[in-house]
Write an enzyme that holds these catalytic residues in place. Structure first.
Site, PDB file in Angstrom:
ATOM      1  N   ARG A  46       0.853  -1.196   0.000  1.00  0.00           N
ATOM      2  CA  ARG A  46       0.000   0.000   0.000  1.00  0.00           C
ATOM      3  C   ARG A  46       0.888   1.245   0.000  1.00  0.00           C
ATOM      4  O   ARG A  46       0.596   2.246  -0.635  1.00  0.00           O
ATOM      5  CB  ARG A  46      -0.952   0.021   1.210  1.00  0.00           C
ATOM      6  N   TYR A  98     -16.611  18.384 -14.421  1.00  0.00           N
ATOM      7  CA  TYR A  98     -16.901  16.957 -14.588  1.00  0.00           C
ATOM      8  C   TYR A  98     -17.948  16.540 -13.545  1.00  0.00           C
ATOM      9  O   TYR A  98     -17.814  16.883 -12.362  1.00  0.00           O
ATOM     10  CB  TYR A  98     -15.607  16.154 -14.415  1.00  0.00           C
ATOM     11  N   ASP A 170      -7.374  20.044 -13.163  1.00  0.00           N
ATOM     12  CA  ASP A 170      -7.737  18.728 -13.692  1.00  0.00           C
ATOM     13  C   ASP A 170      -7.363  18.757 -15.171  1.00  0.00           C
ATOM     14  O   ASP A 170      -8.018  19.403 -15.985  1.00  0.00           O
ATOM     15  CB  ASP A 170      -9.242  18.496 -13.491  1.00  0.00           C
ATOM     16  N   LYS A 195      -8.259   7.970 -18.904  1.00  0.00           N
ATOM     17  CA  LYS A 195      -8.605   8.520 -20.211  1.00  0.00           C
ATOM     18  C   LYS A 195      -7.405   8.482 -21.153  1.00  0.00           C
ATOM     19  O   LYS A 195      -6.942   7.412 -21.487  1.00  0.00           O
ATOM     20  CB  LYS A 195      -9.180   9.931 -20.020  1.00  0.00           C
TER      21      LYS A 195
HETATM   22  C1  LIG Z   1     -13.225  10.711 -15.870  1.00  0.00           C
HETATM   23  C2  LIG Z   1     -12.880  12.004 -15.273  1.00  0.00           C
HETATM   24  C3  LIG Z   1     -12.628  12.128 -13.908  1.00  0.00           C
HETATM   25  C4  LIG Z   1     -12.780  10.956 -12.942  1.00  0.00           C
HETATM   26  O1  LIG Z   1     -11.843   9.957 -13.185  1.00  0.00           O
HETATM   27  P1  LIG Z   1     -12.107   8.378 -12.953  1.00  0.00           P
HETATM   28  O2  LIG Z   1     -10.827   7.764 -13.400  1.00  0.00           O
HETATM   29  O3  LIG Z   1     -13.293   7.994 -13.775  1.00  0.00           O
HETATM   30  O4  LIG Z   1     -12.375   8.189 -11.499  1.00  0.00           O
HETATM   31  C5  LIG Z   1     -12.260  13.367 -13.422  1.00  0.00           C
HETATM   32  N1  LIG Z   1     -12.149  14.445 -14.248  1.00  0.00           N
HETATM   33  C6  LIG Z   1     -12.400  14.361 -15.565  1.00  0.00           C
HETATM   34  C7  LIG Z   1     -12.268  15.578 -16.413  1.00  0.00           C
HETATM   35  C8  LIG Z   1     -12.775  13.154 -16.130  1.00  0.00           C
HETATM   36  O5  LIG Z   1     -13.036  13.084 -17.434  1.00  0.00           O
END
Ligand SMILES: *Cc1c(COP(=O)(O)O)cnc(C)c1O
Length: 379
Positions: A46, A98, A170, A195
């Site tokens: 961890r 988001y 982000d 992504k």
């Molecule tokens: C998908 C996404 C998230 C969340 O991420 P996960 O890997 O699905 O938990 C946060 N911010 C943006 C812009 C996203 O597209």
């Protein structure tokens, strides 16, 4: 080192025990110690795992951040950042966030006493107006999801620095290839690694990067204490995905531009949201802070209702109707009923997210096939 070289080499060394070129999947929960406390830097998985450490070093290098930590999802990364703050602290954020970020802010952390304010971050005066002595963090997302608004990171950093608040970006939509918030003055960069970074729609993961030792110590403490870590198998898959990040991103950008231009000329399309258009409200900022304009775009139909959008989505053959984005395959989504269903309708319409809005994650297939597919689906 430049981006492509870092993508392939940063954080990775031939395995010391065998010379294996690729970082092995260290599928172990614990590590042998010679005598109590005397070990090779690893105690319990961890806290640290060599596969994850290689990935964390690689991602930090791609973001020009001194430190990086990976989490079991993008939301796990967001959760760790929020745990740095205390009841009464205020966080100012963009109003077309988001959906999952909006949900964790309002449905979880408001209950723990954090306060959130949502503003249109294109409007720098509105950002200044929302800041109070309690503001500890400014949460930026750019390009925004799904309206493809562009927020001026350097300008926001100036505002938050003047208020002694931290700035987090982000950076999921841009990926580290197109935009590096730390270079623009942000204190923290976060990603849904799920992504573009992983890139093959086969892993869920998150990342937090910073060049502040103090912030990294806090994030590391939370990572180990709360425990939302990714496993070694997923870390390996992401390391593998990253080796083509720069190549994939260029193709995403090429295809995104072709699809955006096709849709803009289509008689049944009312509007296309893509930061590469010169008439996009923050095109100049996009040009300044992004290398290219990316493969994400949204559009609304002249026939602006949910039924018309559903018809198009049901007819698509190459694009797959699915949540998520950033994979090699093209995806289409209906934010109003899918990713953004948890945002109240009035608030959604205020941000321009109407019932016919379709979001595309343009993949790296042959662009002619993508355009043909849209042609037959829109009719
Ligand atoms: C998908 C996404 C998230 C969340 O991420 P996960 O890997 O699905 O938990 C946060 N911010 C943006 C812009 C996203 O597209």
């Amino acid at each position: 080192m430049k981006f492509g070289t870092k993508a392939i080499h940063a954080g990775q060394h031939p395995d010391p025990s065998t010379g294996a070129i690729m970082t092995p999947i260290y599928q172990t929960s614990t590590f042998a110690q010679e005598s109590p406390g005397k070990h090779k830097g690893y105690e319990y998985a961890r806290t640290q795992n060599p596969t994850r450490s290689a990935l964390e070093a690689n991602l930090a290098a791609l973001e020009n951040a001194a430190y990086g930590r990976c989490f079991s999802s993008g939301m796990g990364a967001t959760d760790a950042i929020l745990k740095m703050f205390n009841p009464g602290d205020e966080i100012v954020s963009t109003n077309d966030l988001y959906g999952g970020t909006y949900r964790i802010f309002t449905k979880i952390y408001e209950r723990y006493g954090l306060k959130f304010k949502f503003v249109d971050m294109k409007d720098l005066e509105a950002v200044k107006g929302a800041i109070s002595p309690q503001t500890k963090l400014v949460w930026v997302e750019t390009p925004t999801n799904p309206m493809m608004n562009i927020v001026d990171i350097e300008a926001i950093v100036q505002i938050s620095k003047a208020a002694n608040a931290l700035t987090v970006v982000d950076n999921t939509f841009a990926s580290p290839y197109l935009q590096n918030p730390i270079d623009l003055g942000a204190d923290i960069v976060m990603h849904s690694v799920t992504k573009y970074i992983a890139g093959h729609s086969d892993v869920v993961m998150g990342f937090v990067g910073t060049s502040s030792k103090e912030i990294d110590d806090q994030i590391g403490f939370i990572q180990n204490s709360s425990g939302a870590i990714p496993g070694p198998q997923d870390s390996f898959l992401v390391l593998r995905g990253i080796k083509t990040l720069h190549v994939r991103m260029d193709r995403h950008c090429d295809n995104g531009e072709k699809v955006a231009r096709f849709l803009k000329d289509h008689p049944k399309v009312e509007k296309v949201y893509w930061p590469g258009f010169e008439d996009h409200p923050n095109h100049e900022v996009a040009k300044k802070q992004m290398k290219r304009f990316g493969g994400m775009l949204s559009f609304i139909l002249k026939d602006d209702n949910q039924e018309a959008a559903f018809k198009v989505l049901e007819q698509l053959r190459v694009f797959t109707l699915a949540e998520s984005l950033g994979g090699v395959e093209s995806l289409a989504g209906h934010p109003a009923s899918m990713t953004h269903a948890s945002i109240p309708k009035e608030q959604r319409l205020e941000a321009g997210l109407t019932d016919s809005l379709i979001r595309l994650s343009v993949g790296i297939e042959d662009s002619d096939d993508l355009i043909e597919d849209l042609k037959q689906a829109i009719g």
